[in-house]
Scaffold this active site. Structure first.
Site, PDB file in Angstrom:
ATOM      1  CB  THR A 138       2.880  -7.143   0.438  1.00  0.00           C
ATOM      2  OG1 THR A 138       3.024  -7.376   1.849  1.00  0.00           O
ATOM      3  CG2 THR A 138       1.393  -6.987   0.143  1.00  0.00           C
TER       4      THR A 138
ATOM      5  CG  ASP B 195      -0.442  -0.313   2.489  1.00  0.00           C
ATOM      6  OD1 ASP B 195       0.793  -0.472   2.575  1.00  0.00           O
ATOM      7  OD2 ASP B 195      -1.210  -0.391   3.463  1.00  0.00           O
TER       8      ASP B 195
ATOM      9  CG  ASP C 270      -0.926  -5.449   4.177  1.00  0.00           C
ATOM     10  OD1 ASP C 270      -0.575  -5.686   3.000  1.00  0.00           O
ATOM     11  OD2 ASP C 270      -0.253  -4.739   4.943  1.00  0.00           O
TER      12      ASP C 270
HETATM   13  O1  F6P Z   1       5.616  -5.985   4.521  1.00  0.00           O
HETATM   14  C1  F6P Z   1       6.408  -7.112   4.534  1.00  0.00           C
HETATM   15  C2  F6P Z   1       7.145  -7.247   5.833  1.00  0.00           C
HETATM   16  O2  F6P Z   1       7.944  -8.408   5.785  1.00  0.00           O
HETATM   17  C3  F6P Z   1       6.268  -7.256   7.075  1.00  0.00           C
HETATM   18  O3  F6P Z   1       5.673  -8.507   7.315  1.00  0.00           O
HETATM   19  C4  F6P Z   1       7.249  -6.842   8.136  1.00  0.00           C
HETATM   20  O4  F6P Z   1       6.591  -6.186   9.191  1.00  0.00           O
HETATM   21  C5  F6P Z   1       8.151  -5.878   7.401  1.00  0.00           C
HETATM   22  O5  F6P Z   1       7.994  -6.130   6.023  1.00  0.00           O
HETATM   23  C6  F6P Z   1       9.605  -5.980   7.763  1.00  0.00           C
HETATM   24  O6  F6P Z   1      10.257  -4.939   7.142  1.00  0.00           O
HETATM   25  P1  F6P Z   1      11.816  -4.855   6.935  1.00  0.00           P
HETATM   26  O7  F6P Z   1      12.175  -5.821   5.845  1.00  0.00           O
HETATM   27  O8  F6P Z   1      12.052  -3.441   6.531  1.00  0.00           O
HETATM   28  O9  F6P Z   1      12.444  -5.238   8.229  1.00  0.00           O
END
Ligand code: F6P
Length: 322
Positions: A127, A105, A131
């Site tokens: 994703t 999003d 969501d």
């Molecule tokens: O949106 C995908 C995701 O893996 C989420 O499930 C998680 O909260 C976030 O990204 C983790 O982000 P990063 O890779 O920036 O740590």
């Protein structure tokens, strides 16, 4: 104005199947007589001009690969007016007429901002969190579910051997779709989700004690990351029940790996449709999947929709895991 050249980028957290979507975008566009460029490093690549011509072979042998060959990023600069202007300038200087943005999003908000400034964009939901409200399955979600299931099955083996409890934290940001479905698939005694308030004693401890009284010897509690505190919960469970308990945070392993057949096909269909929409002169749309069909929504409408958790599914999960 007929579109001649399009760009494709991946943005936000990567998801298995993004490559299949990039491949479909590139091949559909080229086969319909358009030129295609890949933008590397998400919106950051658009700002810095990391933009490269793609041909049919640029996307060879990637349908089976996790991650994204284009690289991805969450770009704070792009959220500023200055960053946005730089991005539009790059598009103009590379004669890009339309953009396909594969991401979540946050990435769609960027696409919407570009469209508002007169630059046609189409979003594709990529994703693992699932969501995106208008879409039943986002690219990468199915693969992440299967990865989590496999890992939890492994945990289950060792929990059974030792008669232990495992508290497993899965990703999903503020959404509990991964946790709910993984919880069902692995027979978790409790599933804790950000969408549903829970009582630790009643929803975790009492359920474990009850299952133990019927002879159950090992337990898995699935916790969505939006709930958090897996380590703390594990300590509490051990203290209260006396059952040896370990916490496992699955982490980024959930974001990688070979995409499932479902994700490859979904991504291919969405990628092809995104290009068709641009050719049809449409803009500011999100491609989505509903009841197995590929549809599209206005980005603004898509972002304002609310996705609800299937409460019947949740109730069923609780009933059959005791
Ligand atoms: O949106 C995908 C995701 O893996 C989420 O499930 C998680 O909260 C976030 O990204 C983790 O982000 P990063 O890779 O920036 O740590």
């Amino acid at each position: 104005m007929a579109i001649k050249k399009i760009g494709v980028l991946t943005s936000g957290g990567d998801a298995p199947g993004m490559n299949a979507a990039v491949r479909a975008v590139v091949r559909t566009a080229l086969n319909r007589g358009l030129q295609v460029v890949g933008i590397y490093g998400g919106y950051d690549g658009l700002i810095t001009g990391d933009i490269r011509e793609m041909n049919l072979r640029s996307v060879a042998n990637i349908i089976n690969r996790g991650g994204t060959i284009l690289g991805s990023a969450r770009s704070p600069e792009f959220r500023t007016e200055e960053g946005m202007q730089k991005a539009i300038k790059q598009c103009l200087s590379h004669e890009i007429d339309g953009l396909v943005v594969i991401g979540g999003d946050g990435s769609f908000r960027g696409a919407q901002d570009m469209t508002r400034r007169g630059f046609p964009c189409i979003g594709i939901p990529g994703t693992i969190d699932n969501d995106i409200s208008c879409c039943e399955h986002t690219i990468g979600y199915d693969t992440a579910l299967n990865t989590c299931m496999e890992l939890c099955d492994k945990l289950r083996d060792t929990m059974q051997s030792h008669g232990r409890c495992s508290v497993v934290e899965v990703m999903g940001r503020h959404a509990g779709y991964i946790a709910l479905n993984v919880g069902i698939a692995i027979g978790a005694t409790s599933i804790l989700l950000p969408e549903i308030a829970f009582d630790f004693q009643k929803d975790v401890i009492d359920r474990m004690e009850e299952a133990k009284s019927t002879g159950k010897n090992d337990f898995i509690v699935v916790v969505a990351e939006g709930v958090g505190h897996a380590e703390e919960m594990a300590k509490q469970i051990q203290e209260i029940t006396g059952i040896e308990t370990r916490a496992t945070i699955l982490g980024h392993v959930q974001r990688g790996g070979t995409p499932t057949l479902f994700d490859r096909v979904l991504a291919s269909r969405m990628g092809a449709r995104a290009v068709e929409l641009l050719i049809e002169g449409k803009s500011n749309r999100v491609v989505a999947e509903q009841v197995g069909r590929i549809v599209d929504f206005d980005i603004e409408q898509a972002l304002s929709m609310k996705k609800t958790l299937d409460m019947d599914l949740y109730r069923m999960a609780l009933e059959i895991s005791m």
